[in-house]
Design a protein around this motif. Structure first.
Motif, PDB file in Angstrom:
ATOM      1  N   LEU A 184       0.836  -1.203   0.000  1.00 28.75           N
ATOM      2  CA  LEU A 184       0.000   0.000   0.000  1.00 28.75           C
ATOM      3  C   LEU A 184       0.873   1.257   0.000  1.00 28.75           C
ATOM      4  O   LEU A 184       0.582   2.227  -0.717  1.00 28.75           O
ATOM      5  N   ASP A 185       1.945   1.242   0.791  1.00 24.90           N
ATOM      6  CA  ASP A 185       2.869   2.385   0.809  1.00 24.90           C
ATOM      7  C   ASP A 185       3.510   2.570  -0.566  1.00 24.90           C
ATOM      8  O   ASP A 185       3.684   3.715  -1.034  1.00 24.90           O
ATOM      9  N   HIS A 186       3.857   1.461  -1.218  1.00 25.72           N
ATOM     10  CA  HIS A 186       4.443   1.530  -2.556  1.00 25.72           C
ATOM     11  C   HIS A 186       3.443   2.112  -3.555  1.00 25.72           C
ATOM     12  O   HIS A 186       3.811   2.952  -4.393  1.00 25.72           O
ATOM     13  N   MET A 187       2.187   1.709  -3.444  1.00 30.66           N
ATOM     14  CA  MET A 187       1.145   2.237  -4.329  1.00 30.66           C
ATOM     15  C   MET A 187       0.925   3.722  -4.087  1.00 30.66           C
ATOM     16  O   MET A 187       0.717   4.497  -5.032  1.00 30.66           O
ATOM     17  N   ASP A 188       0.985   4.138  -2.822  1.00 29.66           N
ATOM     18  CA  ASP A 188       0.851   5.565  -2.511  1.00 29.66           C
ATOM     19  C   ASP A 188       1.973   6.362  -3.160  1.00 29.66           C
ATOM     20  O   ASP A 188       1.750   7.465  -3.693  1.00 29.66           O
ATOM     21  N   ALA A 189       3.183   5.806  -3.120  1.00 24.87           N
ATOM     22  CA  ALA A 189       4.331   6.482  -3.726  1.00 24.87           C
ATOM     23  C   ALA A 189       4.149   6.619  -5.233  1.00 24.87           C
ATOM     24  O   ALA A 189       4.469   7.663  -5.823  1.00 24.87           O
ATOM     25  N   ILE A 190       3.611   5.563  -5.866  1.00 28.07           N
ATOM     26  CA  ILE A 190       3.358   5.610  -7.313  1.00 28.07           C
ATOM     27  C   ILE A 190       2.338   6.694  -7.644  1.00 28.07           C
ATOM     28  O   ILE A 190       2.524   7.478  -8.588  1.00 28.07           O
ATOM     29  N   GLU A 191       1.263   6.740  -6.846  1.00 23.85           N
ATOM     30  CA  GLU A 191       0.208   7.731  -7.108  1.00 23.85           C
ATOM     31  C   GLU A 191       0.715   9.155  -6.881  1.00 23.85           C
ATOM     32  O   GLU A 191       0.352  10.086  -7.625  1.00 23.85           O
ATOM     33  N   ARG A 192       1.562   9.355  -5.861  1.00 24.23           N
ATOM     34  CA  ARG A 192       2.125  10.690  -5.617  1.00 24.23           C
ATOM     35  C   ARG A 192       3.018  11.114  -6.779  1.00 24.23           C
ATOM     36  O   ARG A 192       3.009  12.282  -7.206  1.00 24.23           O
ATOM     37  N   LYS A 193       3.783  10.148  -7.287  1.00 22.17           N
ATOM     38  CA  LYS A 193       4.670  10.440  -8.415  1.00 22.17           C
ATOM     39  C   LYS A 193       3.865  10.819  -9.660  1.00 22.17           C
ATOM     40  O   LYS A 193       4.213  11.754 -10.384  1.00 22.17           O
ATOM     41  N   ARG A 194       2.760  10.086  -9.883  1.00 20.71           N
ATOM     42  CA  ARG A 194       1.916  10.386 -11.049  1.00 20.71           C
ATOM     43  C   ARG A 194       1.249  11.742 -10.897  1.00 20.71           C
ATOM     44  O   ARG A 194       1.151  12.525 -11.851  1.00 20.71           O
ATOM     45  N   ALA A 195       0.776  12.036  -9.680  1.00 15.42           N
ATOM     46  CA  ALA A 195       0.114  13.323  -9.434  1.00 15.42           C
ATOM     47  C   ALA A 195       1.093  14.481  -9.634  1.00 15.42           C
ATOM     48  O   ALA A 195       0.748  15.527 -10.194  1.00 15.42           O
TER      49      ALA A 195
END
Length: 269
Positions: free
Chosen positions: A247-258
């Motif tokens: 979940l933390d990894h997915m959050d990092a991906i979404e922050r990077k995309r945003a």
């Protein structure tokens, strides 16, 4: 015990004894714990006492395990442990008769046929399938035999035969693993998405589905399953921790995309 947590198992034994006394289940748990610690005489004694109180499939299976371990030790000393092997097989048959879906009993009973190959296992297991036509357990064992030999198509046929009888976790998980081993990525994603009542499934099944969907970039569905694992107190702490890490990894991906979406474009380009 399968997860190598003897302290937790011992705590469960004490709780069971405290609430129910020296009942059949408590004696069986004590026997399992003794076997884990290689105290085979004490293990056998407790399991036999358990069977005197209640005729349980699990107790017959456990006694067979202990007897087979004894026969292996006797063989190392140069003795012929035939009577132990025969008694173990008798208890395995009793376990199967009482619960043909306790597939570990069938798997142990089939062990002597492994040296002859998967066809010998299939032949030996056929009478069990015929005797218990409404049991999925034999199909699990036969599917495993084909999977180990690399015959994935045959393994899937067995698992699917079992799934027609009952959609149980013990068939769903190996089905996913065989589809993955066979390299059928699209079929794997489709199968994972068709699993019904996922929120009620074994944590390992839910975890594997979340992995499959994550790798297929179906992040929203994967996130929902992972969050369910984290929020479920019944899930073992190590698995909840791994779910949190993804979940933390997915959050990092979404922050990077945003951040990439918010980055102003160069007017000269």
């Amino acid at each position: 015990l399968a997860d190598d947590m003897p302290e937790l198992a011992e705590s469960l034994v004490h709780r069971c004894e405290g609430e129910y006394g020296a009942c059949a289940q408590a004696l069986l748990l004590k026997g399992m714990l003794e076997r884990y610690h290689f105290n085979f005489a004490a293990a056998e004694r407790n399991v036999r006492k358990s069977l005197e109180k209640e005729d349980m499939a699990e107790a017959h299976l456990e006694l067979a395990r202990i007897l087979l371990l004894d026969s292996t030790r006797a063989l190392e000393d140069g003795e012929v442990p035939q009577e132990l092997v025969e008694e173990a097989q008798q208890h395995l048959r009793l376990a199967i008769d009482r619960d043909p879906n306790l597939f570990e009993s069938i798997k142990l009973l089939m062990e002597p046929y492994w040296e002859e190959g998967v066809d010998a296992v299939a032949e030996a297991i056929r009478p069990i399938i015929k005797t218990y036509p409404h049991a999925w357990g034999p199909w699990r064992v036969l599917g495993d035999a084909y999977a180990v030999s690399g015959q994935y198509e045959q393994a899937l046929k067995c698992y699917r035969r079992g799934l027609k009888i009952a959609e149980v976790d013990q068939l769903i998980y190996p089905t996913m693993e065989v589809i993955s081993e066979a390299g059928m990525d699209q079929d794997l994603v489709q199968f994972a998405q068709r699993i019904r009542h996922l929120e009620d499934r074994d944590p390992q099944v839910r975890w594997r589905v979340a992995q499959i969907l994550f790798e297929a970039q179906k992040l929203r569905k994967s996130r929902r399953i992972l969050q369910n694992l984290v929020d479920d107190d019944r899930v073992p702490p190590p698995l909840r921790q791994r779910a949190n890490e993804i979940l933390d990894h997915m959050d990092a991906i979404e922050r990077k995309r945003a951040k990439a979406r918010q980055k102003p474009k160069d007017p000269e380009k």
